[in-house]
Structure formats: C-alpha cells, structure tokens
Write a protein that holds these residues in place. Structure first.
Motif, PDB file in Angstrom:
ATOM      1  N   ALA A 151       0.651  -1.289  -0.030  1.00 16.55           N
ATOM      2  CA  ALA A 151       0.044  -0.086  -0.073  1.00 16.55           C
ATOM      3  C   ALA A 151       1.065   1.172   0.036  1.00 16.55           C
ATOM      4  CB  ALA A 151      -0.928   0.010   1.206  1.00 16.55           C
ATOM      5  N   ILE A 152       2.174   1.114   0.644  1.00 21.85           N
ATOM      6  CA  ILE A 152       2.912   2.446   0.995  1.00 21.85           C
ATOM      7  C   ILE A 152       3.703   2.610  -0.535  1.00 21.85           C
ATOM      8  CG2 ILE A 152       5.074   3.147   1.648  1.00 21.85           C
ATOM      9  CD1 ILE A 152       4.408   1.568   4.508  1.00 21.85           C
ATOM     10  N   GLU A 153       3.756   1.565  -1.330  1.00 18.82           N
ATOM     11  CA  GLU A 153       4.480   1.802  -2.735  1.00 18.82           C
ATOM     12  C   GLU A 153       3.468   2.351  -3.664  1.00 18.82           C
ATOM     13  OE1 GLU A 153       6.454  -1.972  -3.420  1.00 18.82           O
ATOM     14  OE2 GLU A 153       7.518  -1.778  -1.633  1.00 18.82           O
ATOM     15  N   LEU A 154       2.291   1.767  -3.472  1.00 18.33           N
ATOM     16  CA  LEU A 154       1.372   2.294  -4.448  1.00 18.33           C
ATOM     17  C   LEU A 154       0.826   3.616  -4.078  1.00 18.33           C
ATOM     18  CD1 LEU A 154      -1.030  -0.840  -4.490  1.00 18.33           C
ATOM     19  CD2 LEU A 154       0.742  -0.084  -6.164  1.00 18.33           C
ATOM     20  N   ALA A 155       0.789   4.112  -3.025  1.00 21.41           N
ATOM     21  CA  ALA A 155       0.455   5.421  -2.765  1.00 21.41           C
ATOM     22  C   ALA A 155       1.651   6.366  -3.046  1.00 21.41           C
ATOM     23  CB  ALA A 155       0.338   5.593  -1.098  1.00 21.41           C
ATOM     24  N   LEU A 156       2.988   5.926  -2.991  1.00 24.11           N
ATOM     25  CA  LEU A 156       3.977   6.877  -3.222  1.00 24.11           C
ATOM     26  C   LEU A 156       4.241   6.987  -4.656  1.00 24.11           C
ATOM     27  CD1 LEU A 156       6.874   7.815  -2.680  1.00 24.11           C
ATOM     28  CD2 LEU A 156       7.801   5.505  -2.858  1.00 24.11           C
ATOM     29  N   ALA A 157       3.737   5.830  -5.482  1.00 27.85           N
ATOM     30  CA  ALA A 157       3.663   5.963  -7.095  1.00 27.85           C
ATOM     31  C   ALA A 157       2.877   7.112  -7.501  1.00 27.85           C
ATOM     32  CB  ALA A 157       3.445   4.507  -7.506  1.00 27.85           C
ATOM     33  N   GLN A 158       1.795   6.963  -6.842  1.00 22.12           N
ATOM     34  CA  GLN A 158       0.531   8.097  -7.142  1.00 22.12           C
ATOM     35  C   GLN A 158       1.128   9.331  -6.882  1.00 22.12           C
ATOM     36  OE1 GLN A 158      -2.734   6.761  -4.578  1.00 22.12           O
ATOM     37  NE2 GLN A 158      -3.368   5.442  -6.167  1.00 22.12           N
ATOM     38  N   GLN A 159       1.957   9.727  -6.066  1.00 21.68           N
ATOM     39  CA  GLN A 159       2.566  10.890  -5.769  1.00 21.68           C
ATOM     40  C   GLN A 159       3.520  11.153  -6.695  1.00 21.68           C
ATOM     41  OE1 GLN A 159       0.881  12.936  -3.449  1.00 21.68           O
ATOM     42  NE2 GLN A 159      -0.580  11.496  -3.133  1.00 21.68           N
ATOM     43  N   ILE A 160       4.348  10.341  -6.869  1.00 23.95           N
ATOM     44  CA  ILE A 160       5.410  10.566  -7.954  1.00 23.95           C
ATOM     45  C   ILE A 160       4.886  11.033  -9.273  1.00 23.95           C
ATOM     46  CG2 ILE A 160       7.440   9.488  -9.315  1.00 23.95           C
ATOM     47  CD1 ILE A 160       7.864   7.880  -6.635  1.00 23.95           C
ATOM     48  N   ALA A 161       3.628  10.124  -9.719  1.00 23.81           N
ATOM     49  CA  ALA A 161       3.169  10.355 -10.883  1.00 23.81           C
ATOM     50  C   ALA A 161       2.515  11.608 -11.014  1.00 23.81           C
ATOM     51  CB  ALA A 161       2.058   9.275 -11.131  1.00 23.81           C
ATOM     52  N   SER A 162       1.976  12.218  -9.560  1.00 23.75           N
ATOM     53  CA  SER A 162       1.366  13.667  -9.960  1.00 23.75           C
ATOM     54  C   SER A 162       2.312  14.662  -9.943  1.00 23.75           C
ATOM     55  CB  SER A 162       0.638  13.950  -8.445  1.00 23.75           C
ATOM     56  OG  SER A 162       1.568  14.011  -7.492  1.00 23.75           O
ATOM     57  N   LEU A 163       3.801  14.389  -9.684  1.00 22.81           N
ATOM     58  CA  LEU A 163       5.010  15.117 -10.201  1.00 22.81           C
ATOM     59  C   LEU A 163       5.450  15.335 -11.501  1.00 22.81           C
ATOM     60  CD1 LEU A 163       6.860  14.862  -6.774  1.00 22.81           C
ATOM     61  CD2 LEU A 163       5.331  16.573  -7.192  1.00 22.81           C
ATOM     62  N   GLY A 164       4.920  14.313 -12.288  1.00 26.26           N
ATOM     63  CA  GLY A 164       5.320  13.909 -13.642  1.00 26.26           C
ATOM     64  C   GLY A 164       6.377  13.119 -13.867  1.00 26.26           C
ATOM     65  N   ASP A 165       6.760  12.425 -12.685  1.00 25.53           N
ATOM     66  CA  ASP A 165       7.917  11.543 -12.956  1.00 25.53           C
ATOM     67  C   ASP A 165       7.468   9.999 -12.889  1.00 25.53           C
ATOM     68  OD1 ASP A 165      10.713  10.808 -13.073  1.00 25.53           O
ATOM     69  OD2 ASP A 165      11.151  11.641 -11.019  1.00 25.53           O
TER      70      ASP A 165
END
Length: 234
Positions: A151-165
């Motif tokens: 769950a942490i890795e998926l939440a992190l992925a969402q935040q990274i994606a929102s930054l355009g990375d």
C-alpha cells in the motif's frame, strides 16, 4: 552538538562514546543512499528545526533523538525531515528533490530486532499533503508487512506520478526480503554501506519490493501530472 560525522563515528565505533550504540540492532540507514544524499541537499537549503542530518530519521529512536533538533517527537523525525526537504525542493521547482523526499519518507527505519515494526508518527501533521499520504515501510518479517508495504509503494507511486515523474520509481523504496524472527544478530537480509553512493540494496541486488510493476501502473491510471519534467533517478 552532534553532526553527521559524529553519528557515523558513534555508529561504527560504539566504544568512542560513553553511551554505546549496540551492534545487535538492524542497520540499514544507508541502504538507499542516493535518496538520502539528495534529501540532505534539499534540507540544508532551509532547516528551521535544526535537524542534524536526514540519516537520523532512519535510525532507531535512541540514536535518532541525538539529531532531531527542535522536533519533539522522535517518531516523527523521518516525516519532518521529508516534509521540510520537500518544501525546499518545491520552492526551487526541483522535481528531483521532491521525488527523493517522497521516497525517503517511505523508507524503512531501523528497529531493534527482525520482525519489529517502527512506530507511526501521529503527533505532527505534514505541511505537504504529498508527504502526508506516505508512511515508512515496515520490517518485511513484521505482522502484515506485505500488505502494508504494498500500500505504501502504491501510494508513493501516485504521488510521484502527480509530479510528472516515473511512478515505477516507487519500487525503489522497497525494503529487504523477510529475515528470520529471532536472528541474534538482528541483521536479517539487510545491508548498510555509507560508501555506496547508489545504495547497497541496489548494488547488492537485495531490493524486494512489495508491489509489482503492473500494480504500480494500475494504481496511477488517470493521474494527471503537475509537471512534465521528471527527476534524474533511474
């Protein structure tokens, strides 16, 4: 006053100080060194809470308290470090720094035994919602760690994606394979090498993410990026 150099001396040469750091504790604060290094650079731009160094946020509480500066809850030191580093990087338009702060926030903290989980921060609310969306990985041998860490890795992925990375970078926050409960060395499958600039978990091929690449892709479907410039991490 403690410095980054002081804590390294204390950790590697426990006899040098009156209060030794016990070797029978899990050591992995340098396992993801590339992110620690970038967070250090961002934090040093503006550090009103006088946090001594990002490495303290990844130590167990006894050692971490020596470098927490004005942070009153040691359980929140990692979060506070990430939050300030993210704030500084955001002000500079530094996507690399923001991504590093997010990944740093998700890293597992040191604990005293294989299977021992670290305590969540509940007393401080981050300034940045991106940081608030993430918590630290738990020892892979601890209760419920597989689901928690995924769950942490998926939440992190969402935040990274929102930054355009690249959201797949979230997998780099993963921890080690589960160790053996009761291991008298408390080392498990971890590594710790301050001289490995990339991070020994990567160079020694010890990274064991809880999520898969396909799960990351599914988790970020439909997320719109706030930036089109990615970080430098690969």
């Amino acid at each position: 006053m403690f410095s980054y150099k002081t804590v390294l001396i204390a950790l590697f040469f426990p006899g040098a100080f009156a209060a030794p750091v016990h070797r029978a504790h899990i050591r992995r604060e340098h396992s993801h060194e590339q992110f620690l290094t970038t967070v250090r650079t961002s934090l040093n731009v503006n550090n009103p809470d006088q946090i001594q160094d990002p490495v303290f946020g990844l130590l167990g509480n006894a050692a971490a308290s020596a470098g927490q500066g004005k942070i009153t809850d040691t359980n929140c030191l990692q979060q506070a470090t990430a939050d300030q580093a993210f704030t500084n990087a955001k002000a500079a338009g530094d996507v690399n720094g923001m991504v590093a702060a997010l990944i740093y926030r998700a890293l597992e903290r040191n604990t005293g035994a294989v299977g021992q989980a670290s305590v969540a921060c509940t007393s401080i609310t981050p300034v940045n919602p991106e940081i608030a969306a993430i918590s630290q990985h738990q020892d892979a041998a601890s209760n419920g760690a597989a689901g928690i860490n995924k769950a942490i890795e998926l939440a992190l992925a969402q935040q990274i994606a929102s930054l355009g990375d690249d959201p797949q970078l979230a997998l780099k926050s993963g921890t080690f394979a589960p160790g053996q409960i009761g291991d008298p060395t408390a080392k498990g499958n971890s590594c710790d090498d301050a001289n490995d600039a990339t991070g020994c978990i990567f160079t020694q091929n010890l990274l064991t993410p809880a999520a898969t690449a396909n799960e990351i892709t599914a988790a970020v479907a439909g997320i719109s990026a706030n930036s089109s410039t990615g970080s430098e991490f690969t």
